[in-house]
Scaffold this active site. Sequence first.
Site, mmCIF file in Angstrom:
data_model
loop_
_atom_site.group_PDB
_atom_site.id
_atom_site.type_symbol
_atom_site.label_atom_id
_atom_site.label_comp_id
_atom_site.label_asym_id
_atom_site.label_seq_id
_atom_site.Cartn_x
_atom_site.Cartn_y
_atom_site.Cartn_z
ATOM 1 N N GLU A 1 36.863 31.961 36.636
ATOM 2 C CA GLU A 1 38.231 32.311 37.033
ATOM 3 C C GLU A 1 39.059 31.064 36.776
ATOM 4 O OE1 GLU A 1 40.982 33.762 40.772
ATOM 5 O OE2 GLU A 1 39.588 32.122 40.977
ATOM 6 N N ASP B 1 29.592 35.639 43.412
ATOM 7 C CA ASP B 1 30.709 34.719 43.356
ATOM 8 C C ASP B 1 30.208 33.315 43.674
ATOM 9 O OD1 ASP B 1 33.713 34.332 43.403
ATOM 10 O OD2 ASP B 1 33.564 36.497 43.738
ATOM 11 N N ASP C 1 30.426 51.899 53.467
ATOM 12 C CA ASP C 1 29.941 51.483 54.789
ATOM 13 C C ASP C 1 28.920 52.491 55.301
ATOM 14 O OD1 ASP C 1 29.603 50.635 57.402
ATOM 15 O OD2 ASP C 1 31.488 51.556 58.093
ATOM 16 N N ASP D 1 28.815 47.594 53.369
ATOM 17 C CA ASP D 1 27.593 46.810 53.532
ATOM 18 C C ASP D 1 26.655 46.939 52.331
ATOM 19 O OD1 ASP D 1 26.514 49.412 54.128
ATOM 20 O OD2 ASP D 1 27.199 49.123 56.194
ATOM 21 N N ASP E 1 30.462 50.573 60.928
ATOM 22 C CA ASP E 1 31.287 49.580 61.640
ATOM 23 C C ASP E 1 32.647 49.371 60.977
ATOM 24 O OD1 ASP E 1 30.528 48.237 59.377
ATOM 25 O OD2 ASP E 1 29.780 46.438 60.405
ATOM 26 N N HIS F 1 40.405 42.007 42.810
ATOM 27 C CA HIS F 1 40.715 41.989 44.245
ATOM 28 C C HIS F 1 41.909 41.100 44.581
ATOM 29 C CE1 HIS F 1 38.616 38.317 43.497
ATOM 30 N NE2 HIS F 1 38.901 37.878 44.713
ATOM 31 N N ASP F 2 42.458 40.408 43.585
ATOM 32 C CA ASP F 2 43.620 39.544 43.815
ATOM 33 C C ASP F 2 44.911 40.124 43.247
ATOM 34 O OD1 ASP F 2 42.166 37.499 45.045
ATOM 35 O OD2 ASP F 2 41.777 36.465 43.159
ATOM 36 N N ASP G 1 34.668 30.878 41.014
ATOM 37 C CA ASP G 1 35.964 30.957 41.690
ATOM 38 C C ASP G 1 36.821 29.693 41.539
ATOM 39 O OD1 ASP G 1 37.521 32.518 43.833
ATOM 40 O OD2 ASP G 1 37.324 30.553 44.790
HETATM 41 O O1 TEU Z 1 41.537 33.031 43.617
HETATM 42 C C1 TEU Z 1 42.043 31.828 43.107
HETATM 43 C C2 TEU Z 1 43.462 31.728 42.973
HETATM 44 O O2 TEU Z 1 43.910 30.736 42.422
HETATM 45 C C3 TEU Z 1 44.360 32.751 43.545
HETATM 46 O O3 TEU Z 1 45.149 32.147 44.483
HETATM 47 C C4 TEU Z 1 45.211 33.344 42.500
HETATM 48 O O4 TEU Z 1 46.116 32.372 42.018
HETATM 49 C C5 TEU Z 1 46.006 34.497 43.060
HETATM 50 O O5 TEU Z 1 45.208 35.284 43.861
HETATM 51 C C6 TEU Z 1 46.561 35.319 41.913
HETATM 52 O O6 TEU Z 1 47.146 36.472 42.399
HETATM 53 C C7 TEU Z 1 40.234 32.965 44.085
HETATM 54 C C8 TEU Z 1 39.786 34.290 44.659
HETATM 55 O O7 TEU Z 1 39.754 35.255 43.654
HETATM 56 C C9 TEU Z 1 40.664 34.642 45.806
HETATM 57 O O8 TEU Z 1 40.346 35.906 46.332
HETATM 58 C C10 TEU Z 1 40.510 33.585 46.858
HETATM 59 O O9 TEU Z 1 41.423 33.822 47.882
HETATM 60 C C11 TEU Z 1 40.735 32.175 46.300
HETATM 61 O O10 TEU Z 1 40.061 31.966 45.066
HETATM 62 C C12 TEU Z 1 40.209 31.146 47.248
HETATM 63 O O11 TEU Z 1 38.815 31.111 47.205
#
Ligand code: TEU
Length: 559
Positions: A257, A98, A21, A29, A25, A329-330, A200
Amino acid sequence: MIKKWWHDKIAYQIYPKSFCDLDGDGIGDIKGIISKLDYLKSLGIDIVWLSPVYKSPFVDQGYDISDYYSIAEEFGTMEEFDTLLAEMKKRDMHLIMDLVVNHCSDQHEWFKKAVADPYGEYAQRFYFRKGVNGREPSNYRAYFGGNVWTKVPGQDDLYYLHFFTREQPDLNWENPVVREKIYKMVNWWLDKGLSGFRIDAIINIKKNTDFPVMEPDDDDGLIYCEKTLENVDGIGDFLQELKHETFDRHNAFTVGEVFAMPPDQLREFVGPEGHFSTMFDFAPHSTMSGDKGWYDGKEFNFDVWRDTLYESQLKMLNVGFLANIIENHDQARGVCRYLPGYALNDMGKKMLAAVMMTLRGIPFIYQGQEIGMENCPFDSVDEFDDVYTLDQYNAALEAGFTETQALKICNRRSRDNARTPMQWSDSDNAGFSTGTPWLKVNPNYKTINVAAQEKDKNSVLNFYRRIVALRKNDLYRETFTYGGFVPLFKEKEGILAFCRSCGETCCKIVTVANFGKNEAVLTMPYKIKKVLISNSTKTNHTTDSITLSSCECAVLLCE
Ligand code: TEU
């Protein structure tokens, strides 16, 4: 195999909100990203995947897009974005973004027009359906909880479909106008100079649009929406059209994905003429998934994980390439998932890095992974931001867990673990921001940060630099990229090992890693010529055998 420009590349995922950042804020960014390009270059990165930076209400952190042609003002301007692209090109780096087109945001112009005229043209761009017997049209559970159907605002018995949050209405891919507009948008970005996309949640675009009521899989009377896709044919037609109309025209790199791909369609998805260049290998991660949610997730089992990894590698040999990750990130942080307590240290982190970076496939490093960032202790549910985490917290409570237990479950699994600000230094807020960060900073930033690791030649960061450089070294690049994959020492407890080689024309490279607690002596099937890299000060080996202490790894050049 026909060689493609991306086969030997190393990718890095930036989660922009938490990267750097510069305007104070508390939100990362584009200017911040530009300021770190030399850092990424020094790591050896060729491709950057930028999680969404489009205009968005940020209900799902930018995965709810309200304008596909604008940059969110939180992140900066289109001019700054163009500068980012230009600065990357200068450094011979590629940018991919993405592509989130299963759904948009309920604040997108199309959805607003659809709500204003629910039987008009724009409503056809979504799935609007009448209720059945005064209830939702069907009984599917959304990914982040609740029914996938929500009432169209102002309507009594009309619903719209959303597989994710209610603020993310699903786009109707059956409508040719929708597809045409999406292709136009994709080409607009590619014309600008993007090298491709991470795509995605793409498996969701093909649905049974009769939306039949199905057998519930839980007491709530609902069935997990992903299961409703299982026997639906025809996604290939959409994906081939998308590819033909957009990616093919630009020689773009795409990474899907893809969860829940029909298992017999590997070649259709990522073969030479596949829908995508590559897709993430989620199989090793899914070994810990629960049937109902995070609360019934499985404990890490080394044997199951290793065998799943081997299986993924082997099934791709004559097909193409998968993209390898330990986190994104998931997910929670990879080092906390795959390293047992005794290995959660620099030795263990380097060992995991050595394995991941020498597999066959395209490595994707997630921001902070290169310094060994760990899960963050969240002390109360109020500290989480992620919609999915809040849903899973409630799911755990409903399943009978106490608040303390539910918090513990979320601490292990939350997506926010990977979303805490990047740890640049030991100054305030880990050097991420001079303002108040949008999400908690992991308190371990005083010891785990880039600045400290820059100074230490034995740091995790410098190990990543060395292993990336090794993979790209002209002497070994061919083997790491196109070499086969043969698992080794399968019968040895705690050992993950494999050989990469491509016959006469290139060298033979063996990775050995001891995830176990005890020392292991390995009698080698090939003669060791040289230790290319290891995480110990002195590797104990002869030409015929190697002794690995707990958490020790080595990458060996063999005869
Ligand atoms: O994730 C798709 C997705 O199916 C997720 O719910 C996944 O099953 C879960 O995170 C696994 O731990 C993508 C993106 O990567 C996620 O950040 C978004 O929230 C989602 O799509 C909706 O766009």
